[in-house]
Design a protein around this motif. Structure first.
Motif: not given
Length: 155
Positions: A96-104
């Protein structure tokens, strides 16, 4: 990053979720959550998503930037996205954290492009493309569309 139903921010944001078909009520709930707890990750995430998905990019952008910084801290990577390298975190994974970083970061860059900050926005999109080699978040596709638009303007 899960919900805590005893948390006042979660209670306020429940009003936003229940009012999805009523953008004014949802926005009021998001604003109240951010005002009540400006340091709340959940409130900032809700604000970023609300404004971004309602195409209110100027309002989404600062919240997306805050999510990038907070995710960088969780991932123990540089808070300046320009300094982050692919090997700094498991960006190609499904966590979740790397994915949310990339999405944001993608949202921040996209909003920048749409708001006329093309060079800055494209730099962020290029960073997402570098960190996301499988292009799960579509940064390469966005960059191609932007490049095609530039070529059409130059023709």
């Amino acid at each position: 990053m899960g919900e805590d139903h005893g948390d006042p921010v979660t209670t306020l944001l429940a009003g936003a979720r229940s009012a999805r078909s009523d953008p004014d009520t949802a926005e009021a709930a998001v604003k109240e959550a951010v005002a009540a707890a400006p340091d709340s990750f959940e409130a900032r995430l809700a604000a970023y998503r609300f404004y971004f998905y309602n195409h209110r990019l100027a309002e989404a952008r600062p919240h997306a930037a805050e999510i990038v910084v907070r995710m960088a801290r969780r991932l123990n990577v540089a808070t300046d996205w320009r300094l982050v390298a692919p090997e700094d975190a498991a960006f190609s994974g499904l966590d979740e954290a790397p994915s949310l970083y990339l999405q944001a970061l993608l949202a921040w860059g996209y909003a920048g492009v749409r708001l006329g900050r093309t060079e800055e926005g494209c730099s962020a999109l290029q960073k997402v493309a570098e960190l996301d080699p499988r292009d799960r978040f579509g940064a390469r596709r966005l960059l191609a569309v932007i490049a095609a638009g530039r070529e059409a303007e130059d023709a």
